[in-house]
Design a protein around this motif. Structure first.
Motif, PDB file in Angstrom:
ATOM      1  N   TYR A 125     -14.549  -6.151 -20.527  1.00  0.00           N
ATOM      2  CA  TYR A 125     -14.373  -5.398 -19.308  1.00  0.00           C
ATOM      3  C   TYR A 125     -13.103  -4.931 -19.524  1.00  0.00           C
ATOM      4  O   TYR A 125     -11.897  -4.949 -19.898  1.00  0.00           O
ATOM      5  CB  TYR A 125     -13.745  -6.527 -18.381  1.00  0.00           C
ATOM      6  CG  TYR A 125     -14.805  -6.831 -17.530  1.00  0.00           C
ATOM      7  CD1 TYR A 125     -16.026  -7.140 -16.768  1.00  0.00           C
ATOM      8  CD2 TYR A 125     -15.171  -8.615 -18.247  1.00  0.00           C
ATOM      9  CE1 TYR A 125     -17.437  -7.783 -16.507  1.00  0.00           C
ATOM     10  CE2 TYR A 125     -16.198  -9.270 -17.552  1.00  0.00           C
ATOM     11  CZ  TYR A 125     -17.128  -9.354 -17.006  1.00  0.00           C
ATOM     12  OH  TYR A 125     -17.803 -10.179 -16.708  1.00  0.00           O
ATOM     13  N   LEU A 126     -13.014  -3.247 -18.466  1.00  0.00           N
ATOM     14  CA  LEU A 126     -12.255  -2.431 -18.821  1.00  0.00           C
ATOM     15  C   LEU A 126     -11.172  -2.750 -17.122  1.00  0.00           C
ATOM     16  O   LEU A 126     -12.709  -2.428 -16.782  1.00  0.00           O
ATOM     17  CB  LEU A 126     -12.246  -1.114 -18.964  1.00  0.00           C
ATOM     18  CG  LEU A 126     -10.959  -0.350 -19.178  1.00  0.00           C
ATOM     19  CD1 LEU A 126     -10.404  -0.258 -19.884  1.00  0.00           C
ATOM     20  CD2 LEU A 126     -12.059   1.280 -18.933  1.00  0.00           C
ATOM     21  N   MET A 127      -9.934  -2.505 -17.517  1.00  0.00           N
ATOM     22  CA  MET A 127      -9.125  -2.903 -16.122  1.00  0.00           C
ATOM     23  C   MET A 127      -8.347  -2.276 -16.674  1.00  0.00           C
ATOM     24  O   MET A 127      -7.543  -2.211 -16.742  1.00  0.00           O
ATOM     25  CB  MET A 127      -9.070  -4.363 -15.526  1.00  0.00           C
ATOM     26  CG  MET A 127     -10.139  -5.695 -15.988  1.00  0.00           C
ATOM     27  SD  MET A 127      -9.653  -7.402 -16.027  1.00  0.00           S
ATOM     28  CE  MET A 127      -9.362  -7.217 -17.141  1.00  0.00           C
ATOM     29  N   CYS A 128      -8.073  -1.818 -14.675  1.00  0.00           N
ATOM     30  CA  CYS A 128      -6.213  -1.343 -14.368  1.00  0.00           C
ATOM     31  C   CYS A 128      -6.706  -1.903 -12.706  1.00  0.00           C
ATOM     32  O   CYS A 128      -7.408  -2.228 -12.043  1.00  0.00           O
ATOM     33  CB  CYS A 128      -6.443   0.341 -14.585  1.00  0.00           C
ATOM     34  SG  CYS A 128      -8.016   1.085 -13.297  1.00  0.00           S
ATOM     35  N   THR A 129      -5.109  -1.632 -12.175  1.00  0.00           N
ATOM     36  CA  THR A 129      -4.148  -2.585 -10.775  1.00  0.00           C
ATOM     37  C   THR A 129      -4.871  -0.949 -10.023  1.00  0.00           C
ATOM     38  O   THR A 129      -5.617  -1.453  -8.554  1.00  0.00           O
ATOM     39  CB  THR A 129      -3.275  -3.173 -10.899  1.00  0.00           C
ATOM     40  OG1 THR A 129      -2.589  -1.760 -11.722  1.00  0.00           O
ATOM     41  CG2 THR A 129      -3.459  -3.884 -12.422  1.00  0.00           C
ATOM     42  N   ASP A 130      -4.640  -0.214 -10.330  1.00  0.00           N
ATOM     43  CA  ASP A 130      -5.208   0.672  -9.515  1.00  0.00           C
ATOM     44  C   ASP A 130      -5.892   2.540 -10.450  1.00  0.00           C
ATOM     45  O   ASP A 130      -4.999   3.464 -10.546  1.00  0.00           O
ATOM     46  CB  ASP A 130      -4.204   1.121  -8.593  1.00  0.00           C
ATOM     47  CG  ASP A 130      -4.749   2.681  -7.143  1.00  0.00           C
ATOM     48  OD1 ASP A 130      -5.753   3.240  -7.239  1.00  0.00           O
ATOM     49  OD2 ASP A 130      -3.766   2.086  -6.139  1.00  0.00           O
ATOM     50  N   ASN A 131      -7.114   2.706  -9.889  1.00  0.00           N
ATOM     51  CA  ASN A 131      -7.430   3.848 -10.628  1.00  0.00           C
ATOM     52  C   ASN A 131      -7.049   4.888 -10.477  1.00  0.00           C
ATOM     53  O   ASN A 131      -6.982   6.183 -11.399  1.00  0.00           O
ATOM     54  CB  ASN A 131      -9.387   3.941 -10.900  1.00  0.00           C
ATOM     55  CG  ASN A 131      -9.889   5.036 -11.480  1.00  0.00           C
ATOM     56  OD1 ASN A 131      -9.916   4.327 -12.412  1.00  0.00           O
ATOM     57  ND2 ASN A 131     -10.238   5.470 -11.365  1.00  0.00           N
ATOM     58  N   ASP A 132      -6.438   5.430  -9.451  1.00  0.00           N
ATOM     59  CA  ASP A 132      -5.894   6.479  -8.389  1.00  0.00           C
ATOM     60  C   ASP A 132      -4.972   6.306  -9.461  1.00  0.00           C
ATOM     61  O   ASP A 132      -4.098   7.605  -9.196  1.00  0.00           O
ATOM     62  CB  ASP A 132      -5.536   5.940  -7.069  1.00  0.00           C
ATOM     63  CG  ASP A 132      -6.950   6.487  -6.681  1.00  0.00           C
ATOM     64  OD1 ASP A 132      -8.199   7.178  -6.421  1.00  0.00           O
ATOM     65  OD2 ASP A 132      -7.333   5.801  -5.088  1.00  0.00           O
ATOM     66  N   GLU A 140       1.091  -1.042   0.063  1.00  0.00           N
ATOM     67  CA  GLU A 140       0.035   0.443  -0.090  1.00  0.00           C
ATOM     68  C   GLU A 140       0.645   1.089  -0.231  1.00  0.00           C
ATOM     69  O   GLU A 140       0.274   2.472  -0.681  1.00  0.00           O
ATOM     70  CB  GLU A 140      -1.015   0.558   0.936  1.00  0.00           C
ATOM     71  CG  GLU A 140      -1.752  -0.847   1.186  1.00  0.00           C
ATOM     72  CD  GLU A 140      -3.184  -0.884   0.150  1.00  0.00           C
ATOM     73  OE1 GLU A 140      -3.613   0.078  -0.163  1.00  0.00           O
ATOM     74  OE2 GLU A 140      -3.107  -2.016  -0.965  1.00  0.00           O
ATOM     75  N   ALA A 141       2.275   1.758   0.373  1.00  0.00           N
ATOM     76  CA  ALA A 141       2.895   2.348   0.796  1.00  0.00           C
ATOM     77  C   ALA A 141       3.578   2.232  -1.129  1.00  0.00           C
ATOM     78  O   ALA A 141       3.600   3.579  -0.879  1.00  0.00           O
ATOM     79  CB  ALA A 141       3.925   2.293   1.481  1.00  0.00           C
ATOM     80  N   SER A 142       4.108   1.923  -1.471  1.00  0.00           N
ATOM     81  CA  SER A 142       4.260   1.508  -2.785  1.00  0.00           C
ATOM     82  C   SER A 142       3.067   2.141  -3.725  1.00  0.00           C
ATOM     83  O   SER A 142       3.900   3.344  -4.530  1.00  0.00           O
ATOM     84  CB  SER A 142       5.220   0.183  -3.156  1.00  0.00           C
ATOM     85  OG  SER A 142       5.090   0.393  -4.506  1.00  0.00           O
ATOM     86  N   LYS A 143       1.837   1.830  -3.217  1.00  0.00           N
ATOM     87  CA  LYS A 143       1.308   2.204  -4.741  1.00  0.00           C
ATOM     88  C   LYS A 143       0.955   4.026  -4.282  1.00  0.00           C
ATOM     89  O   LYS A 143       0.803   4.945  -5.355  1.00  0.00           O
ATOM     90  CB  LYS A 143      -0.025   1.626  -3.578  1.00  0.00           C
ATOM     91  CG  LYS A 143      -0.480   0.299  -5.033  1.00  0.00           C
ATOM     92  CD  LYS A 143      -1.966  -0.777  -3.987  1.00  0.00           C
ATOM     93  CE  LYS A 143      -1.917  -1.981  -5.022  1.00  0.00           C
ATOM     94  NZ  LYS A 143      -2.897  -2.708  -4.420  1.00  0.00           N
ATOM     95  N   ILE A 144       0.871   4.038  -2.793  1.00  0.00           N
ATOM     96  CA  ILE A 144       0.767   5.917  -2.179  1.00  0.00           C
ATOM     97  C   ILE A 144       2.110   6.391  -3.258  1.00  0.00           C
ATOM     98  O   ILE A 144       1.313   7.638  -3.726  1.00  0.00           O
ATOM     99  CB  ILE A 144       0.620   5.728  -0.894  1.00  0.00           C
ATOM    100  CG1 ILE A 144      -0.106   5.486  -0.639  1.00  0.00           C
ATOM    101  CG2 ILE A 144       0.983   7.310  -0.407  1.00  0.00           C
ATOM    102  CD1 ILE A 144      -0.809   4.967   0.955  1.00  0.00           C
ATOM    103  N   GLU A 145       3.253   5.641  -3.390  1.00  0.00           N
ATOM    104  CA  GLU A 145       4.620   6.430  -3.777  1.00  0.00           C
ATOM    105  C   GLU A 145       4.085   6.260  -5.132  1.00  0.00           C
ATOM    106  O   GLU A 145       3.994   7.845  -6.310  1.00  0.00           O
ATOM    107  CB  GLU A 145       5.431   5.403  -3.488  1.00  0.00           C
ATOM    108  CG  GLU A 145       6.434   5.544  -2.322  1.00  0.00           C
ATOM    109  CD  GLU A 145       7.267   5.279  -1.523  1.00  0.00           C
ATOM    110  OE1 GLU A 145       7.035   4.237  -2.679  1.00  0.00           O
ATOM    111  OE2 GLU A 145       7.312   5.348   0.005  1.00  0.00           O
ATOM    112  N   SER A 146       3.297   5.518  -5.997  1.00  0.00           N
ATOM    113  CA  SER A 146       3.133   5.748  -7.223  1.00  0.00           C
ATOM    114  C   SER A 146       2.556   6.558  -7.867  1.00  0.00           C
ATOM    115  O   SER A 146       2.256   7.567  -8.456  1.00  0.00           O
ATOM    116  CB  SER A 146       2.468   4.191  -7.445  1.00  0.00           C
ATOM    117  OG  SER A 146       3.733   3.112  -7.846  1.00  0.00           O
ATOM    118  N   VAL A 147       1.336   6.798  -6.509  1.00  0.00           N
ATOM    119  CA  VAL A 147      -0.316   7.376  -7.608  1.00  0.00           C
ATOM    120  C   VAL A 147       0.936   8.979  -6.997  1.00  0.00           C
ATOM    121  O   VAL A 147       0.590  10.457  -7.796  1.00  0.00           O
ATOM    122  CB  VAL A 147      -1.073   7.785  -6.018  1.00  0.00           C
ATOM    123  CG1 VAL A 147      -2.123   8.974  -6.356  1.00  0.00           C
ATOM    124  CG2 VAL A 147      -1.430   6.285  -6.243  1.00  0.00           C
TER     125      VAL A 147
END
Length: 296
Positions: free
Chosen positions: A267-274, A77-84
């Motif tokens: 379907y249209l998909m993405c791993t994290d919309n943010d 989750e921390a890695s995702k926050i950094e990516s966003v």
């Protein structure tokens, strides 16, 4: 106030992944004593024994196994926050990579891309044609920002796009059309079927009924259409993509007892919309709008 830092959790995970403090030290670019001290502070703060050291190897305790599962979620989750944050700081993305199942209607895809070109003319678009789980694999491996697939991935952003109708067809002069009675699957087994191969490399599944004893497998939908049109076999093909062949009677629907048509949902998909930048967001909204208008 948290008792442990994210850096301590990362060092703890590195020790487990690399089997000891020496390997973890090289992986996180810290001294071995720094890694050892970080894990000791973590254990002291939590008052839980996480690792047992035997020789040069470090092994998880039962408590450590439970804690690690939670820690991995925290680190991810921390890695995702950094990516966003990185996406937001960079503004408009320079490239948008889209994995598209070959059965998706091209006119809808091109209209969505034309809209993006008007809004962001300098953005590079990379389209990656795929079959079945191929788009899923590209999305999971971060080789694509968005994926259009018939197989939804649990736990990620997934929008329903449209339904694709498949029709069992063969060339007008194919022997299967010579019978007046409805065909059974047993009779189909006596003739060659053209199958489209899954484009995924790790886990794959082929397209269509796979009961034929004689079968040719191809990598692209267009090859399947060409082969069936030239009377090399029969196949289930997207009805929208063979309309010209049906109208000029090159291809004819098979008279099956059951299963002449089948429907596939895309379907249209993405791993994290943010984590999608403005280009990805705009493409998603436009494609959903186009598909919705097409169905209404």
């Amino acid at each position: 106030m948290a008792k442990a830092t994210l850096e301590q959790w990362r060092m703890f995970k590195a020790v487990v992944e690399h089997g000891g403090f020496a390997g973890a030290s090289a992986a996180v670019f810290k001294s071995q004593s720094t890694v050892h001290h970080a894990v000791q502070k973590l254990e002291a703060a939590l008052q839980v024994k996480l690792l047992e050291v035997k020789g040069r190897k470090a092994y998880l305790t039962e408590s450590g196994k439970l804690i690690l599962r939670r820690a991995e979620f925290l680190i991810d989750e921390a890695s995702k926050i950094e990516s966003v944050a990185e996406t937001l700081s960079e503004g408009v993305e320079s490239t948008l990579k889209i994995a598209v199942d070959e059965v998706f209607p091209q006119h809808l895809l091109y209209q969505a891309l034309a809209h993006i070109n008007e809004l962001y003319p300098l953005v590079k678009i990379e389209l990656i044609e795929s079959v079945l789980t191929g788009a899923n694999e590209l999305l999971t491996n971060a080789a694509a920002d968005l994926a259009i697939s018939s197989i939804p991935i649990y736990g990620i952003n997934c929008h329903t796009l449209c339904n694709i109708q498949f029709l069992a067809v063969a060339h007008a002069s194919h022997p299967l059309h010579q019978r007046s009675e409805p065909l059974t699957f047993r009779e189909l087994k006596l003739h060659r079927q053209i199958v489209v191969r899954d484009s995924a490399t790790q886990t794959s599944q082929d397209e269509g009924w796979l009961g034929a004893d004689m079968r040719w497998t191809v990598s692209h939908l267009r090859n399947s259409i060409d082969m069936v049109s030239q009377n090399f076999g029969y196949a289930w093909l997207p009805s929208e993509q063979i309309q010209t062949h049906l109208k000029n009677n090159t291809l004819k629907p098979l008279n099956l007892e059951q299963g002449t048509t089948r429907t596939l949902k895309l379907y249209l998909m993405c791993t994290d919309n943010d984590r999608l930048g403005p280009v990805g967001q705009a493409f998603t909204q436009q494609l959903l709008s186009l598909c919705n208008n097409e169905q209404n």
